[in-house]
Design a protein around this motif. Structure first.
Motif, short mmCIF file in Angstrom:
data_model
loop_
_atom_site.label_atom_id
_atom_site.label_comp_id
_atom_site.label_asym_id
_atom_site.label_seq_id
_atom_site.Cartn_x
_atom_site.Cartn_y
_atom_site.Cartn_z
N GLY A 123 0.80 -1.22 0.00
CA GLY A 123 0.00 0.00 0.00
C GLY A 123 0.84 1.27 0.00
O GLY A 123 0.35 2.33 0.40
N ILE A 124 2.09 1.17 -0.45
CA ILE A 124 2.99 2.33 -0.49
C ILE A 124 2.93 2.96 -1.88
O ILE A 124 3.14 2.30 -2.88
N VAL A 125 2.61 4.25 -1.92
CA VAL A 125 2.49 4.97 -3.18
C VAL A 125 3.41 6.20 -3.13
O VAL A 125 3.36 6.96 -2.17
N PHE A 126 4.22 6.37 -4.15
CA PHE A 126 5.12 7.51 -4.23
C PHE A 126 4.63 8.57 -5.21
O PHE A 126 4.74 9.77 -4.96
N ALA A 127 4.09 8.13 -6.35
CA ALA A 127 3.71 9.08 -7.40
C ALA A 127 2.61 10.02 -6.91
O ALA A 127 1.62 9.59 -6.30
N PHE A 128 2.82 11.31 -7.15
CA PHE A 128 1.86 12.37 -6.82
C PHE A 128 1.59 12.46 -5.32
O PHE A 128 0.50 12.86 -4.90
N ARG A 129 2.56 12.07 -4.52
CA ARG A 129 2.50 12.21 -3.05
C ARG A 129 3.75 12.94 -2.59
O ARG A 129 4.78 12.96 -3.27
N TRP A 130 3.68 13.50 -1.38
CA TRP A 130 4.86 14.21 -0.85
C TRP A 130 6.03 13.25 -0.62
O TRP A 130 7.19 13.65 -0.72
N THR A 131 5.71 11.98 -0.38
CA THR A 131 6.78 11.00 -0.24
C THR A 131 7.53 10.81 -1.55
O THR A 131 8.73 10.51 -1.56
N GLY A 132 6.83 10.99 -2.67
CA GLY A 132 7.50 10.93 -3.96
C GLY A 132 8.43 12.11 -4.15
O GLY A 132 9.50 11.99 -4.77
N ALA A 133 8.04 13.27 -3.61
CA ALA A 133 8.93 14.44 -3.65
C ALA A 133 10.20 14.16 -2.85
O ALA A 133 11.30 14.58 -3.24
N VAL A 134 10.05 13.45 -1.74
CA VAL A 134 11.22 13.05 -0.94
C VAL A 134 12.13 12.14 -1.75
O VAL A 134 13.35 12.32 -1.78
N LEU A 135 11.54 11.16 -2.43
CA LEU A 135 12.32 10.23 -3.24
C LEU A 135 13.05 10.96 -4.36
O LEU A 135 14.25 10.72 -4.60
N ALA A 136 12.36 11.86 -5.05
CA ALA A 136 12.99 12.61 -6.14
C ALA A 136 14.14 13.47 -5.62
O ALA A 136 15.21 13.53 -6.23
N ALA A 137 13.90 14.14 -4.50
CA ALA A 137 14.95 14.99 -3.92
C ALA A 137 16.16 14.17 -3.50
O ALA A 137 17.31 14.58 -3.69
N ALA A 138 15.90 13.00 -2.92
CA ALA A 138 16.99 12.13 -2.46
C ALA A 138 17.84 11.65 -3.64
O ALA A 138 19.07 11.62 -3.56
N VAL A 139 17.18 11.25 -4.72
CA VAL A 139 17.90 10.77 -5.89
C VAL A 139 18.76 11.88 -6.49
O VAL A 139 19.93 11.66 -6.86
N MET A 140 18.22 13.09 -6.56
CA MET A 140 18.97 14.21 -7.13
C MET A 140 20.12 14.65 -6.24
O MET A 140 21.16 15.13 -6.73
N ALA A 141 19.96 14.51 -4.92
CA ALA A 141 21.01 14.93 -3.99
C ALA A 141 22.05 13.84 -3.76
O ALA A 141 23.15 14.14 -3.26
N LEU A 142 21.73 12.61 -4.11
CA LEU A 142 22.62 11.48 -3.83
C LEU A 142 24.05 11.69 -4.32
O LEU A 142 25.00 11.46 -3.55
N PRO A 143 24.29 12.12 -5.56
CA PRO A 143 25.68 12.26 -6.02
C PRO A 143 26.48 13.25 -5.18
O PRO A 143 27.66 13.01 -4.89
N ILE A 144 25.86 14.36 -4.79
CA ILE A 144 26.57 15.38 -4.02
C ILE A 144 26.96 14.84 -2.65
O ILE A 144 28.09 15.04 -2.18
N VAL A 145 26.02 14.15 -2.01
CA VAL A 145 26.27 13.63 -0.66
C VAL A 145 27.31 12.52 -0.70
O VAL A 145 28.23 12.48 0.13
N VAL A 146 27.18 11.61 -1.65
CA VAL A 146 28.15 10.51 -1.77
C VAL A 146 29.54 11.06 -2.02
O VAL A 146 30.52 10.58 -1.43
N ARG A 147 29.65 12.06 -2.87
CA ARG A 147 30.97 12.63 -3.19
C ARG A 147 31.63 13.23 -1.95
O ARG A 147 32.81 12.99 -1.68
N ALA A 148 30.86 13.99 -1.18
CA ALA A 148 31.42 14.63 0.01
C ALA A 148 31.87 13.59 1.04
O ALA A 148 32.95 13.70 1.63
#
Length: 228
Positions: free
Chosen positions: A86-111
């Motif tokens: 029953g977990i839904v990401f699309a069109f939910r604020w949790t999906g915004a969290v997932l999108a933000a995490a994916v986009m920030a991942l390279p920066i955080v991993v590099r540091a």
């Protein structure tokens, strides 16, 4: 008092919520990936490194569309999560969290990776000769010494999550009170004939938040260098 509409204030609050949750979820994953890239040698390491950093070079819309294909309600992963948990990401604020995490991942991993690579391997080897296993060595030696880099990575990841737009709007749309972050609110206001003032005010707030995070990361980095 800053004159903004109620929806704009909600968007600002949602941005902080998304950025905070994204950073908390992202840190353990980024630390594990950074440790793997810094310390392990395995076939395909360059490919893994490239995949982690791919969001940096792809248009954010492409990343958002890929998330929609994978985590949408009919996506490869999203359909499974929705049907069994029953977990839904699309069109939910949790999906915004997932999108933000994916986009920030390279920066955080590099540091974090740079911080781990700066840890003297002899200290880790000394811990091993004293009987500490790999896990104990990581938590007792590597992690404390790499903490400044982790804090810098977390700060930069938080700042990146605050400003994420392309992947977020593609994956979760621009729903007021649910997925409309400050970046989406600026876009919405700029498209309105009488929204110039609100768009300008929100842009100023976004600049202040981003600059504050960057200054904080630099302060952390300088203090950590002095402490070493």
């Amino acid at each position: 008092m800053i004159d903004l509409s109620p929806d704009a204030w909600i968007a600002i609050g949602l941005s902080f919520k998304v950025a905070a949750v994204s950073t908390l979820v992202l840190l353990p994953v980024a630390t594990a990936l950074a440790l793997m890239l810094a310390r392990a040698d395995f076939p395909g390491k360059a490919l893994v490194d490239g995949l982690i950093h791919l969001p940096l070079v792809l248009p954010p819309v492409v990343t958002g569309y890929a998330l929609l294909l994978l985590f949408g309600r009919k996506g490869l992963i999203g359909a499974f999560l929705d049907h069994y948990f029953g977990i839904v990401f699309a069109f939910r604020w949790t999906g915004a969290v997932l999108a933000a995490a994916v986009m920030a991942l390279p920066i955080v991993v590099r540091a974090i990776r740079l911080s781990i690579e700066a840890v003297d391997r002899k200290l880790e080897e000394a811990a091993g000769t004293l009987g500490a296993g790999p896990v104990a060595t990581f938590f007792l030696v590597t992690l404390p010494l790499a903490t400044p880099g982790i804090l810098v990575g977390a700060t930069l990841g938080f700042a990146k999550s605050l400003g994420e737009f392309g992947a977020t709007i593609t994956f979760v749309s621009n729903i007021p009170g649910e997925t409309r972050t400050i970046a989406s609110a600026i876009y919405t206001a700029s498209q309105s004939p009488d929204g110039d003032l609100e768009a300008l005010t929100l842009s100023g707030i976004a600049v202040a938040m981003g600059l504050g995070a960057l200054v904080l990361s630099e302060v952390i980095a300088r203090r950590s260098r002095r402490a070493l």
